[in-house]
Write an enzyme that holds these catalytic residues in place. Sequence first.
Site, PDB file in Angstrom:
ATOM      1  N   ASP A  38       0.852  -1.189   0.000  1.00 28.66           N
ATOM      2  CA  ASP A  38       0.000   0.000   0.000  1.00 28.66           C
ATOM      3  C   ASP A  38       0.883   1.233   0.000  1.00 28.66           C
ATOM      4  O   ASP A  38       1.980   1.221   0.570  1.00 28.66           O
ATOM      5  CB  ASP A  38      -0.916   0.006   1.227  1.00 28.66           C
ATOM      6  CG  ASP A  38      -2.023  -1.022   1.144  1.00 28.66           C
ATOM      7  OD1 ASP A  38      -2.511  -1.287   0.027  1.00 28.66           O
ATOM      8  OD2 ASP A  38      -2.415  -1.556   2.196  1.00 28.66           O
ATOM      9  N   ASP A  48      -6.814  -1.474  -4.904  1.00 28.33           N
ATOM     10  CA  ASP A  48      -7.931  -1.114  -4.025  1.00 28.33           C
ATOM     11  C   ASP A  48      -8.809  -0.052  -4.684  1.00 28.33           C
ATOM     12  O   ASP A  48     -10.041  -0.108  -4.588  1.00 28.33           O
ATOM     13  CB  ASP A  48      -7.415  -0.573  -2.693  1.00 28.33           C
ATOM     14  CG  ASP A  48      -6.580  -1.576  -1.918  1.00 28.33           C
ATOM     15  OD1 ASP A  48      -6.796  -2.792  -2.075  1.00 28.33           O
ATOM     16  OD2 ASP A  48      -5.706  -1.129  -1.163  1.00 28.33           O
TER      17      ASP A  48
END
Length: 159
Positions: A121, A139
Amino acid sequence: MNMTQYSLTKYFSLTALVILIDQITKLIMEAKFQFGEFKPITVFFNLVLTYNPGAAFGFLAQHDGWQRWFFTTLSLLASVFIVIYMRKSRHLPRLCLGLAFILGGAIGNLIDRVRIGRVVDFLDFYVGNSHWPAFNIADSAIFIGVAILLVDEFSKKKP
């Protein structure tokens, strides 16, 4: 090639593009940043390298590793289901578009789980000291896909 095959080809091409962009951005972040290192971009956004061994918002991240295989299996099953559903729904373009984004995101994060056991991330949005959990392109694609599916569902004419 008939029109039906062409239609699915463009959706699977979108899926491949999402995966490619997701993986390239993650590899760049891992090459340029150390874990936890961040670079402010705006007053509300940083780039930061972090890893998530769990699911969305770090769900189950604190466990001892079993969740890697659980989420890997779940992603594989979801991806197979999405492909089958897209084939059956090829005549519904907005549905296939949303599913193509979701599939790309699912596979993008699946690659991370298989490759390094956790998801990379790096997008960090915040207000003051309140940070949204860091996320990535995969995402974002899943979010976009779900939004398209919701718009599709709510725009249907009710009897």
